[in-house]
Design a protein around this motif. Structure first.
Motif, mmCIF file in Angstrom:
data_model
loop_
_atom_site.group_PDB
_atom_site.id
_atom_site.type_symbol
_atom_site.label_atom_id
_atom_site.label_comp_id
_atom_site.label_asym_id
_atom_site.label_seq_id
_atom_site.Cartn_x
_atom_site.Cartn_y
_atom_site.Cartn_z
ATOM 1 N N HIS A 1 45.422 -5.534 41.852
ATOM 2 C CA HIS A 1 44.359 -5.012 40.976
ATOM 3 C C HIS A 1 44.985 -5.318 39.384
ATOM 4 N N LYS A 2 43.986 -4.644 38.567
ATOM 5 C CA LYS A 2 43.716 -4.822 37.089
ATOM 6 C C LYS A 2 44.388 -4.431 36.514
ATOM 7 N N ALA A 3 44.641 -3.340 36.268
ATOM 8 C CA ALA A 3 45.618 -1.961 35.703
ATOM 9 C C ALA A 3 46.277 -1.109 36.405
ATOM 10 N N GLN A 4 46.817 0.011 35.356
ATOM 11 C CA GLN A 4 48.402 0.636 36.401
ATOM 12 C C GLN A 4 47.631 1.309 37.959
ATOM 13 N N VAL A 5 48.744 0.931 39.069
ATOM 14 C CA VAL A 5 47.829 2.445 39.963
ATOM 15 C C VAL A 5 48.778 3.130 40.164
ATOM 16 N N SER A 6 48.009 4.152 40.979
ATOM 17 C CA SER A 6 48.174 5.826 39.984
ATOM 18 C C SER A 6 48.192 6.482 41.373
ATOM 19 N N ASN A 7 47.997 5.437 42.271
ATOM 20 C CA ASN A 7 47.968 6.365 43.530
ATOM 21 C C ASN A 7 48.239 5.374 44.668
ATOM 22 N N ILE A 8 49.319 5.764 45.572
ATOM 23 C CA ILE A 8 49.276 5.251 46.509
ATOM 24 C C ILE A 8 49.597 6.130 48.196
ATOM 25 N N GLU A 9 49.113 5.245 49.616
ATOM 26 C CA GLU A 9 49.003 6.587 50.161
ATOM 27 C C GLU A 9 49.163 5.282 51.426
ATOM 28 N N VAL A 10 49.869 6.159 52.416
ATOM 29 C CA VAL A 10 50.243 5.482 53.447
ATOM 30 C C VAL A 10 49.859 5.511 53.958
ATOM 31 N N ASN A 11 49.129 4.945 55.477
ATOM 32 C CA ASN A 11 47.929 5.415 56.757
ATOM 33 C C ASN A 11 49.124 6.140 57.722
ATOM 34 N N PRO A 12 49.323 7.218 58.047
ATOM 35 C CA PRO A 12 49.715 8.005 59.242
ATOM 36 C C PRO A 12 50.702 7.450 60.666
ATOM 37 N N ALA A 13 49.303 6.527 60.586
ATOM 38 C CA ALA A 13 49.311 5.970 62.099
ATOM 39 C C ALA A 13 49.609 4.823 62.110
ATOM 40 N N HIS A 14 49.357 3.802 61.180
ATOM 41 C CA HIS A 14 49.223 2.356 61.186
ATOM 42 C C HIS A 14 50.045 2.357 59.899
ATOM 43 N N ASN A 15 50.210 0.795 60.233
ATOM 44 C CA ASN A 15 50.925 -0.516 59.608
ATOM 45 C C ASN A 15 50.500 -0.990 58.017
ATOM 46 N N ASN A 16 48.732 0.343 57.376
ATOM 47 C CA ASN A 16 48.385 -0.307 56.425
ATOM 48 C C ASN A 16 48.057 1.176 55.898
ATOM 49 N N PHE A 17 47.613 0.812 54.053
ATOM 50 C CA PHE A 17 48.203 1.654 52.862
ATOM 51 C C PHE A 17 46.781 1.192 52.038
ATOM 52 N N GLY B 1 34.454 3.393 40.284
ATOM 53 C CA GLY B 1 33.749 3.218 38.584
ATOM 54 C C GLY B 1 35.416 3.763 37.579
ATOM 55 N N GLN B 2 35.933 4.244 38.486
ATOM 56 C CA GLN B 2 36.651 5.247 37.300
ATOM 57 C C GLN B 2 38.628 5.392 38.114
ATOM 58 N N ASN B 3 39.283 6.181 37.759
ATOM 59 C CA ASN B 3 40.558 6.171 38.635
ATOM 60 C C ASN B 3 40.152 7.463 38.792
ATOM 61 N N SER B 4 40.992 8.037 40.705
ATOM 62 C CA SER B 4 41.309 7.934 42.075
ATOM 63 C C SER B 4 41.503 8.584 42.415
ATOM 64 N N VAL B 5 42.047 9.707 43.185
ATOM 65 C CA VAL B 5 43.384 10.218 44.091
ATOM 66 C C VAL B 5 42.826 9.497 45.284
ATOM 67 N N CYS B 6 42.856 9.454 46.767
ATOM 68 C CA CYS B 6 43.173 9.049 48.203
ATOM 69 C C CYS B 6 43.693 9.382 49.160
ATOM 70 N N GLY B 7 43.644 9.554 50.333
ATOM 71 C CA GLY B 7 44.581 10.044 51.332
ATOM 72 C C GLY B 7 43.652 9.873 52.280
ATOM 73 N N PHE B 8 44.538 9.489 53.731
ATOM 74 C CA PHE B 8 44.285 9.189 55.304
ATOM 75 C C PHE B 8 44.203 10.776 55.902
ATOM 76 N N ASP B 9 43.326 10.225 57.035
ATOM 77 C CA ASP B 9 43.569 12.162 57.512
ATOM 78 C C ASP B 9 44.202 11.532 58.733
ATOM 79 N N PRO B 10 44.657 12.379 59.521
ATOM 80 C CA PRO B 10 46.247 13.073 59.975
ATOM 81 C C PRO B 10 46.521 11.557 61.458
ATOM 82 N N GLN B 11 44.993 11.240 61.987
ATOM 83 C CA GLN B 11 45.113 10.376 62.836
ATOM 84 C C GLN B 11 45.191 8.582 62.816
#
Length: 374
Positions: free
Chosen positions: A143-159, A185-195
């Motif tokens: 990343h080239k700027a501050q990270v605002s949001n980290i989300e871990v995959n609920p079923a796998h070892n990735n994020f 193109g701008q800051n955003s929010v992200c998330g994984f489904d339960p699977q």
């Protein structure tokens, strides 16, 4: 469908949860009635009255971590109701601390330092830390700027991570380099489904715009673009600070720093309900100088939504019967069930395994049903 990846099995949504002092055979039903009996049972002030920016429970529900602008991560044991460990990150700062599925290990983002910013030496690395040994396992740079949001995959070892550099990046815990990236193109929010199959990316309005966007991506083919994308009418200058799937996989929550929050159908992205708290539209509603991880949380069963407000009230909404066949979203403006607290519930998060939820502002509180207290 039941998944089992590296020994971790995503928990099935349940209407019954054990309390921390219960045996495994003693559970309590999640209902509006039991939720309204909840009272704060523990208060922790290990961030020393400074702003807390994130909360996260581990998979077992035993441990909770908080990060704050005091550049520390605090670890708590929910079974015992005690503070467990103080982890300092004075050199890098700490935000969006998230447990992985491997023991007491967590990811967290750096926070900008005034002197480093002025010298153009900001550190936007994501760090992978063993909370047990206080040793770094890996660094994730890209990343080239501050990270605002980290989300871990609920079923796998990735994020995934979103950043003020306008990208969402995907990572494998075993590699320091990103496995892929989406340019938003701008800051955003992200998330994984339960699977762990679908990732949702929410892009909130900027400037005078009153329209945000939600994109749903297949994690295996995200580079081909979203398979569904919808516009969301929302308030001007509103910041989105959390995207959460309900554990039953039916709903998506977008939590904001305003008096409005949004509940969407997880399959189509259609807005089913707008949570519009009926207070005066204060422009400083739940806004803070620092990003934080949302004042709303689904219960593990996905039937109820807890929503914090600047009036030090937690609203409880029943979202179990939202219909997909209605033309316009339902407006949820008043809840019959509320909880009062002396603390601003700026962050709310429900434990995945125990009948406990946490709230935070400058302190962390653990809440439990009153009838189960000794």
């Amino acid at each position: 469908m039941s998944l089992k990846v590296n020994g971790f099995r995503p928990h099935a949504p349940s209407t019954k949860l054990a309390t921390p002092t219960s045996t495994s055979s003693s559970t309590i039903q999640i209902s509006a009635q039991t939720l309204t009996t909840c009272q704060p049972t523990k208060l922790f002030n290990y961030h020393h009255e400074t702003s807390i920016t994130s909360l996260d429970f581990d998979d077992s529900g035993q441990y909770l971590i908080s990060s704050g602008v005091d550049k520390s991560i605090q670890l708590y044991d929910c079974h015992k109701g005690v503070h467990y460990k103080d982890i300092q990150s004075q050199k890098y700062g700490a935000h969006s601390a998230r447990f992985t599925h491997d023991g007491l290990n967590c990811l967290y983002a750096s926070t900008p330092d005034a002197s480093a910013t002025s010298e153009g030496k900001e550190d936007d690395t994501i760090r992978y830390l063993s909370l047990s040994s206080n040793q770094y396992i890996r660094y994730f740079k890209g990343h080239k700027a501050q990270v605002s949001n980290i989300e871990v995959n609920p079923a796998h070892n990735n994020f995934c991570s979103s950043s003020y550099d306008g990208t969402v990046k995907f990572w494998d815990l075993k590699s320091s380099s990103a496995t892929g990236s989406i340019t938003v193109g701008q800051n955003s929010v992200c998330g994984f489904d339960p699977q762990g199959i679908v990732v949702a990316v929410g892009r909130y309005p900027l400037g005078e715009s009153q329209s945000g966007t939600l994109g749903l991506y297949d994690l295996k083919t995200f580079d081909k673009g979203p398979f569904a994308e919808v516009a969301i009418s929302c308030l001007q200058n509103q910041l989105w600070n959390k995207l959460e799937f309900s554990n039953n996989g039916k709903l998506i929550l977008i939590s904001t720093d305003s008096r409005e929050h949004y509940i969407l159908d997880a399959f189509s992205g259609k807005v089913l309900a707008i949570v519009r708290l009926s207070y005066r539209n204060d422009p400083q509603w739940m806004s803070t100088e620092y990003p934080y991880s949302g004042c709303c949380s689904f219960t593990p069963c996905g039937k109820f939504l807890l929503v914090g407000s600047p009036k030090s009230i937690i609203h409880i909404f029943d979202v179990s019967d939202l219909r997909t066949d209605v033309e316009r979203p339902v407006i949820l403006s008043r809840s019959n069930d509320i909880l009062k607290t002396r603390q601003l519930p700026k962050i709310i998060l429900f434990n995945p395994k125990l009948f406990v939820f946490a709230t935070a502002d400058t302190t962390v509180k653990l809440w439990q049903p009153f009838e189960n207290q000794t």
